[in-house]
Design an enzyme around this catalytic site. Structure first.
Site, PDB file in Angstrom:
ATOM      1  N   LYS A  52       8.873   1.725  13.336  1.00 31.41           N
ATOM      2  CA  LYS A  52       7.782   0.817  12.976  1.00 31.41           C
ATOM      3  C   LYS A  52       7.310   0.127  14.252  1.00 31.41           C
ATOM      4  O   LYS A  52       8.143  -0.249  15.096  1.00 31.41           O
ATOM      5  CB  LYS A  52       8.292  -0.212  11.952  1.00 31.41           C
ATOM      6  CG  LYS A  52       7.232  -1.173  11.441  1.00 31.41           C
ATOM      7  CD  LYS A  52       7.799  -2.068  10.331  1.00 31.41           C
ATOM      8  CE  LYS A  52       6.733  -3.012   9.775  1.00 31.41           C
ATOM      9  NZ  LYS A  52       7.268  -3.876   8.694  1.00 31.41           N
ATOM     10  N   SER A 101       8.810  -5.356   2.493  1.00 29.90           N
ATOM     11  CA  SER A 101       8.103  -4.359   3.306  1.00 29.90           C
ATOM     12  C   SER A 101       8.840  -3.060   3.582  1.00 29.90           C
ATOM     13  O   SER A 101       8.252  -2.137   4.146  1.00 29.90           O
ATOM     14  CB  SER A 101       7.688  -4.978   4.631  1.00 29.90           C
ATOM     15  OG  SER A 101       6.538  -5.745   4.421  1.00 29.90           O
ATOM     16  N   SER A 112       4.584  -3.898   4.365  1.00 31.06           N
ATOM     17  CA  SER A 112       3.924  -3.650   5.627  1.00 31.06           C
ATOM     18  C   SER A 112       4.405  -2.392   6.345  1.00 31.06           C
ATOM     19  O   SER A 112       3.690  -1.893   7.218  1.00 31.06           O
ATOM     20  CB  SER A 112       4.099  -4.848   6.549  1.00 31.06           C
ATOM     21  OG  SER A 112       5.459  -5.033   6.877  1.00 31.06           O
TER      22      SER A 112
END
Ligand code: GLN
Length: 492
Positions: A79, A178, A154
């Site tokens: 990420k 997330s 997210s």
């Protein structure tokens, strides 16, 4: 070999060890897929092809020596919130569009030390604020199951990359859902560990008392392999806990499902926005666990209504403080031709941050301001404690708690939910972060539009092994986690 992307982490590890294929071949295979398929999915912000091949060659040398780590040579995606030395780290923001970190996050350093190969950095909501990944400065990512839908957020880029077979595993972070919600939207397994289990060093901070990194993958077994690498105490993160780390892979069959007491919170299944298909799939999965020997116990979690308001006070408050460091002076975006220092601060921040981030900074700053601190922030902290106590009381009677991960399946891209509508979609995930507990998402079927549905299991502190083990056994008895989106079936 054309189907290397279909192999599990264990199969990849064995194949590499037995020299059925090299890490270079495997890495080239994934890079080819990314080049061909990712322009449709848009999960990567940065692909580090050249660096990946260097890392793959190094892994091949280690593999030949016979002393390689069990994951050496296996590719992964990070990420874009984890700092990577020499590689851009954006947090999905214009503010950090040009930011190159001088150091690696601990999670990244541990992955490197194990010989994992970094394919690149994947998309996310700006500073991890959101549930769709649409707030990214780099644009929306598609859900591999239906490209006109969001992958969740997210950690949407992580979920989309794995679900489209553009990475076998990925790292994610979870401040209020997330990891679990995008895993749910994309039909993956994702684990949010106990607060303090995985180091936050070098993970760009959103809300420091809630943030926690974790693995996203196809199965509990794949997650367990990555957890074995990233979990553990880190002297560089004062909130990481110095407690022995389990061998998550060895423990995959360690928790008997027979006799396992699963709590079903009454309040969770009467939430107004809970989609009928989601409810049905989750109930079917619980029935399956019951067939496997689990005992379903109805429980009360009385603080349910307080989750969304409490989180959306505490998280923005911490964010307003964390994001004050982006001032246009030291690093990150700086506005053109500032007339004075005030103008530099103001314009750098209003041009560098997107709308959702600015909204949260405003809410958080307000909640922390002198006249309102006790009425809002302190009150929210007290409610937070009550939420934690609610869970601890429940765990006196049950081993784990079951819930949907999200009330709906993936939204359409551009659905343009109002902020409050979007926040309400976090109802099932937020409390886990407020209490610091671990929780896992497992895919348990599809809705009428063939979009994935996820089951969430919440455990007591440090029960990552149990959660992975329960889902692993569920996955030995079902095949939802083996289903692949059509785009993942495409060959490069
Ligand atoms: N959707 C939640 C938020 O917007 C959670 C995000 C997260 O876990 N990073 O804050």
């Amino acid at each position: 070999m054309t189907d290397l992307h279909r192999l599990s982490i264990r199969e990849l590890s064995e194949g590499l060890k037995q020299a059925q294929f090299s890490s270079r071949e495997l890495t080239e295979h994934y890079l080819k897929r990314i080049a061909k398929i990712d322009p449709k999915v848009k999960s990567y912000v940065t692909v580090t092809a050249e660096q990946a091949l260097i890392e793959a060659d190094a892994a091949d040398v280690a593999l030949k020596s016979g002393h390689a780590h069990v994951l050496a040579g296996i590719p992964l995606a990070h990420k874009d919130i984890f700092c990577t030395q020499g590689i851009k780290t954006t947090a999905g923001s214009k503010m950090l569009d040009n930011f190159i970190s001088p150091y690696d996050a601990t999670v990244v350093a541990k992955a490197k030390a194990a010989g994992l190969v970094t394919l690149g950095k994947v998309n996310m909501d700006e500073f991890a604020m959101g549930s769709t990944s649409e707030s990214s400065y780099f644009g929306a990512t598609g859900n591999p199951w239906a490209l006109d839908h969001v992958p969740g957020g997210s950690s949407g880029g992580s979920a989309a990359a794995v679900a489209a077979d553009l990475a076998p595993i990925a790292t994610g972070t979870d401040t209020g859902g997330s990891i679990r919600q995008p895993a749910s939207f994309c039909g993956l397994t994702g684990l949010k560990p106990t607060y303090g289990r995985v180091s936050r060093f070098g993970m760009i901070a959103y809300a420091s008392s809630l943030d926690q990194g974790g693995p996203m993958a196809r199965s509990a077994e794949d997650c367990a392999y990555l957890m074995n690498v990233i979990a553990g105490h880190d002297a560089k993160d004062s909130t990481s806990v110095n407690k022995e780390v389990d061998d998550y892979v060895a423990n995959l069959n360690g928790t008997p499902v027979k006799g396992l007491r699963i709590g079903i919170p009454k309040q969770y299944f009467n939430v107004a926005g809970l989609d009928a298909d989601v409810k049905a799939r989750v109930e079917e999965s619980l029935k399956k666990l019951e067939e496997m020997g689990a005992i379903l116990v109805e429980i009360d979690l009385n603080m349910t209504e307080a989750y969304v308001p409490t989180y959306y006070l505490i998280a923005p408050a911490e964010a307003s403080s964390n994001l004050s460091r982006f001032d246009g002076v030291r690093y990150g975006y700086r506005c053109e031709n500032p007339v004075d220092l005030m103008d530099l601060y103001k314009r750098s921040r209003s041009e560098g941050f997107g709308a959702e981030v600015q909204r949260r900074i405003l809410i958080g700053t307000y909640a922390l301001s002198a006249g309102y601190y006790d009425a809002y922030y302190v009150k929210a902290q007290k409610v937070r404690r009550l939420i934690q106590q609610d869970f601890l009381k429940a765990f006196e009677n049950v081993d784990v708690i079951a819930a949907p991960s999200a009330p709906t399946t993936a939204y359409k891209i551009g659905a343009n939910l109002s902020p409050t509508e979007m926040y309400l979609g976090d109802i099932y995930t937020l409390a886990v972060n407020l209490a610091g507990l671990p929780a896992i998402n497992a895919p348990v079927g599809f809705d009428k539009d063939s979009l994935p549905v996820g089951l969430q299991l919440i455990g007591n502190y440090w029960s990552e092994s149990q959660l992975l083990s329960i889902v692993h056994q569920y996955q030995q008895n079902t095949d939802w986690h083996t289903k692949r989106a059509a785009i993942a079936e495409e060959n490069a």
